[in-house]
Design an enzyme around this catalytic site. Structure first.
Site, PDB file in Angstrom:
ATOM      1  N   LYS A 121       0.806  -1.235   0.000  1.00 23.23           N
ATOM      2  CA  LYS A 121       0.000   0.000   0.000  1.00 23.23           C
ATOM      3  C   LYS A 121       0.833   1.276   0.000  1.00 23.23           C
ATOM      4  O   LYS A 121       0.421   2.302  -0.517  1.00 23.23           O
ATOM      5  CB  LYS A 121      -0.957   0.007   1.189  1.00 23.23           C
ATOM      6  CG  LYS A 121      -2.130  -0.930   0.998  1.00 23.23           C
ATOM      7  CD  LYS A 121      -3.193  -0.704   2.042  1.00 23.23           C
ATOM      8  CE  LYS A 121      -4.423  -1.537   1.763  1.00 23.23           C
ATOM      9  NZ  LYS A 121      -4.172  -2.984   2.037  1.00 23.23           N
TER      10      LYS A 121
ATOM     11  N   GLU B  37      -9.953   7.329   3.764  1.00 24.26           N
ATOM     12  CA  GLU B  37     -10.841   6.477   4.542  1.00 24.26           C
ATOM     13  C   GLU B  37     -10.168   5.119   4.651  1.00 24.26           C
ATOM     14  O   GLU B  37      -9.337   4.762   3.823  1.00 24.26           O
ATOM     15  CB  GLU B  37     -12.212   6.336   3.894  1.00 24.26           C
ATOM     16  CG  GLU B  37     -12.374   5.163   2.947  1.00 24.26           C
ATOM     17  CD  GLU B  37     -11.834   5.410   1.557  1.00 24.26           C
ATOM     18  OE1 GLU B  37     -11.830   6.582   1.121  1.00 24.26           O
ATOM     19  OE2 GLU B  37     -11.412   4.443   0.916  1.00 24.26           O
TER      20      GLU B  37
ATOM     21  N   SER C 204       1.511  -9.942  -1.036  1.00 25.42           N
ATOM     22  CA  SER C 204       1.174  -8.522  -0.858  1.00 25.42           C
ATOM     23  C   SER C 204       1.554  -7.948   0.498  1.00 25.42           C
ATOM     24  O   SER C 204       1.798  -6.753   0.615  1.00 25.42           O
ATOM     25  CB  SER C 204      -0.323  -8.312  -1.109  1.00 25.42           C
ATOM     26  OG  SER C 204      -1.092  -9.162  -0.271  1.00 25.42           O
TER      27      SER C 204
END
Ligand SMILES: *Cc1c(COP(=O)(O)O)cnc(C)c1O
Length: 393
Positions: A89, A111, A377
């Site tokens: 991310k 968010e 990931s």
């Protein structure tokens, strides 16, 4: 067939920007400027430098020898779990905050559901010294206390969304409301390849560093740029978009997108959007999403918080409909076993999201000479309590 977004922001029939009129100036300014800014030399220099020195890129492409023996094929793991903050991310939040700075923005909103994107956003805001406000559903705040603490330590303000189901979609509504009220100084950092155009394309580009590195690393290790398979889990779809990006037009590379089947596809508790979803609009984008007969968004479920999203990004809806990618659905139980298997065969504790991608090895048979890349990931530290509860450690 093209798998790139077109000028109107569509992948096939999916995508676009279905937004309230009041949001239009913000999104339009971003659309007009994003490509030009991210292609400048100064942007690329700063982005690449931070990816290298701050995130720790390139992440290794690791040949998993014992795992390969077990499944009688050649498996490489792309180690996004080794990124700073523990997952892919951060690639995206660094890209977006550099863009925000160049657009003259001083205040960042985001968010978050499970809190991972909130932490990645709070991290880059601390890095750049920008104000950070993260909207999070009241229920998620209770469920994800460690990530709330992380965001606070990093200097972010966490604001509770108390309407509706008090989860991700309510936090999204609050963030959109904030952006409408603060159009001048505020930038909205979205955490996956979702949202109105140009977000899906922009986030795909920032995450495409993953497949760019895979090509280079595979050339060095195998003397060929293309693997036979690339496998990645899909929540909103950003790690998969990044892992697929430079292979999209290479039709001999088979792409496998893995969704969370939760307690089973027929259980009513899952997040397998491509199987259960229908066309609808979520987060400003036309895509596949799970909804009731009358079009209400269904609350998704997965043991892994990062896959617990009721839609998929428009690129993935297009990859599914055009059959460019194969979609697999993995249950909680299958993912947990696959995660434990990686611990014991390779000494790597994966995020439960990534465990879903690993579980494809039990569902599908690969040839001995196939090169199979699995995008790992994230790391499993954040999931330790879930593993402990599940396996009774
Ligand atoms: C957030 C997250 C995901 C799911 O998000 P995508 O946008 O689908 O990549 C997957 N794995 C990890 C480790 C995550 O933190």
């Amino acid at each position: 067939m093209s798998y790139q977004v077109n000028e109107k922001g569509f992948y096939g029939e999916f995508g676009g920007a279905f937004i309230p009129e009041m949001l239009y100036p913000n999104v339009e300014a971003l659309r007009q400027n994003y490509l030009e800014i991210i292609q400048t030399e100064s942007f690329q220099t700063e982005f690449q430098q931070l990816l290298k020195d701050y995130v720790g890129r390139p992440t290794p492409l690791y040949f998993a020898e014992r795992l390969s023996q077990k499944y009688n094929t050649k498996i490489y793991l792309k180690r996004e779990d080794l990124c700073h903050t523990g997952a892919h991310k951060i690639n995206n939040t660094i890209g977006q905050i550099l863009l925000a700075k160049r657009l003259g923005k001083t205040r960042i909103i985001a968010e978050t559901g499970a809190g991972q994107h909130g932490v990645a956003t709070a991290t880059v805001c601390a890095l750049m010294g920008l104000q950070c406000i993260v909207y999070m559903g009241e229920i998620d705040i209770q469920r994800q206390a460690p990530n709330v603490a992380r965001m606070k330590m990093l200097g972010a303000e966490v604001r509770s969304a108390n309407s509706g189901s008090k989860t991700l979609k309510d936090a999204t509504n609050e963030a959109i409301r904030d952006w409408i009220n603060n159009p001048i100084d505020t930038f909205y950092i979205i955490g996956s390849v979702v949202g109105p155009h140009p977000y899906p394309d922009m986030v795909s580009r920032f995450q495409s560093i993953i497949s760019q590195e895979i090509k280079k690393q595979l050339s060095e290790k195998e003397g060929r740029k293309n693997p036979d398979y690339v496998i990645a889990c899909v929540g909103g779809g950003s790690n998969a978009a990044g892992a697929f990006y430079h292979f999209l037009e290479e039709e001999n590379v088979q792409l496998i997108a893995v969704e969370a089947a939760g307690k089973g596809l027929d259980s009513g508790e899952s997040a397998a959007t491509s199987v259960l979803g229908k066309i609808g609009i979520i987060h400003g984008s036309k895509t596949l999403l799970m909804q009731s007969e009358d079009g209400q968004i269904t609350e998704p479920y997965s043991i892994s918080a990062g896959l617990d999203y009721p839609g998929v990004g428009p690129l993935h809806a297009h990859l599914h409909t055009s059959k460019r990618a194969e979609f697999a659905a993995i249950t909680d139980d299958e993912a947990m076993q696959a995660g434990l298997n990686l611990c014991k065969t390779e000494g790597i504790i994966p995020a439960i999201e990534s465990s879903h991608a690993l579980a494809v090895l039990d569902q599908k048979t690969f040839d001995k000479n196939d090169i199979v890349i699995i995008n790992l990931s994230g790391r499993g530290d954040k999931d330790l309590n879930t593993y402990i509860d599940y396996f009774n450690y």
